[in-house]
Design an enzyme around this catalytic site. Structure first.
Site, PDB file in Angstrom:
ATOM      1  N   LYS A 221       0.815  -1.212   0.000  1.00 59.48           N
ATOM      2  CA  LYS A 221       0.000   0.000   0.000  1.00 59.48           C
ATOM      3  C   LYS A 221       0.855   1.271   0.000  1.00 59.48           C
ATOM      4  CE  LYS A 221      -4.373  -1.719   1.842  1.00 59.48           C
ATOM      5  NZ  LYS A 221      -5.366  -1.653   2.937  1.00 59.48           N
ATOM      6  N   ARG A 255      -3.640 -10.168   5.217  1.00 58.72           N
ATOM      7  CA  ARG A 255      -4.237 -10.200   3.877  1.00 58.72           C
ATOM      8  C   ARG A 255      -3.188  -9.669   2.906  1.00 58.72           C
ATOM      9  NH1 ARG A 255      -6.973  -6.619   0.495  1.00 58.72           N
ATOM     10  NH2 ARG A 255      -8.601  -7.574  -0.807  1.00 58.72           N
TER      11      ARG A 255
END
Length: 275
Positions: A221, A255
């Site tokens: 991210k 995740r």
């Protein structure tokens, strides 16, 4: 802590890995990579071989300012792939990444056994009743607004305290309806500035008072690649560092895009804890 997935009890004493399967053309890292069933099967086979306990299938990109997708299009993206995967891997544990109750229900009917909702039921009032009726584990994430508006909603007096209140309220709402297995996700990158993301990570152990498993999704991210002044494609090493920190602060599920690297984090930390 355990999760009941289709009658199988999943023990989270040792943290588990959830592999990401994006069926969207515009996801921030791997959008458009999975164009046909053969590619999907090959990627999922690799993830399972590398240690994924769950496969998270999504058909709606939740990156900032992503284009909206109709319910029908989202359903058409995910349901055939879930059916394909369940047929090819009968023991697979699939999570459906959606905030829409109709998509969640169709996915569970197709073989998914967890629901992963970025909105904790706040973007679809039928989501919590649907989860309660389906009796599947439910992942609720912290989010303000929608993927289209969340970047403008980052004004907090005390972000962790406000998130604790948010999760307390949403967990209570879920339990009131009879949802037994709840997992919380701090929502890194969602309605949070770069600095706020790291504050939440630094204080993540404070979410333990909820007494439910914590899922962490930081894989590749912007909170990583902006600090390193690089790209999502070059952010695996930074991702591994944050996975290690998250596990040390109590994460039960990671995740991830890169299952092997995440699974190795778990293995190494397990060895350290038993040294």
């Amino acid at each position: 802590m355990t999760l009941n997935c289709r009658g199988t009890l999943i023990d989270l004493t040792i943290p588990k890995i959830m592999g990401i399967v994006n069926l969207t053309p515009d996801s921030f890292y791997d959008g458009g990579k999975l164009q046909d069933p053969t590619q999907v099967i090959a990627q999922v086979q690799q993830m399972l071989n590398e240690g994924a306990a769950f496969i998270d299938v999504g058909g709606y990109s939740s990156r900032p300012n992503a284009a909206p997708v109709s319910e029908e299009e989202e359903r058409q993206r995910v349901v055939p792939i879930i059916e394909l995967l369940v047929n090819h891997f009968p023991e697979i544990l699939i999570s459906i990444d959606t905030f829409r109750s109709s998509v969640a229900e169709a996915a569970v009917q197709a073989g998914a056994c967890l629901i992963n909702d970025i909105s904790a039921g706040l973007l679809d009032k039928e989501m919590l009743p649907t989860v309660a009726r389906l009796q599947v584990p439910y992942i609720m994430m912290h989010l303000r607004g929608t993927p289209q508006t969340m970047t403008t909603l980052t004004n907090y007096e005390d972000i962790v305290k406000e998130m604790q209140y948010y999760f307390s309220e949403r967990i209570a709402a879920a339990h009131t309806l009879g949802i037994n297995d709840v997992i919380i996700d701090p929502g890194f990158g969602f309605a949070k500035t770069l600095e706020q993301n790291y504050e939440v990570l630094q204080k993540m152990e404070l979410f333990a008072f909820q007494k439910v498993p914590v899922l962490v999704g930081v894989s590749r991210k912007s909170m990583i690649y902006k600090v390193l002044e690089t790209t999502p494609q070059e952010a695996l090493n930074g991702t591994t560092v944050l996975h290690t920190l998250a596990l040390q602060k109590g994460a039960s599920i990671l995740r991830v895009h890169d299952v092997k690297a995440a699974h190795e984090c778990v293995q190494i930390l397990q060895q350290v804890s038993h040294a």
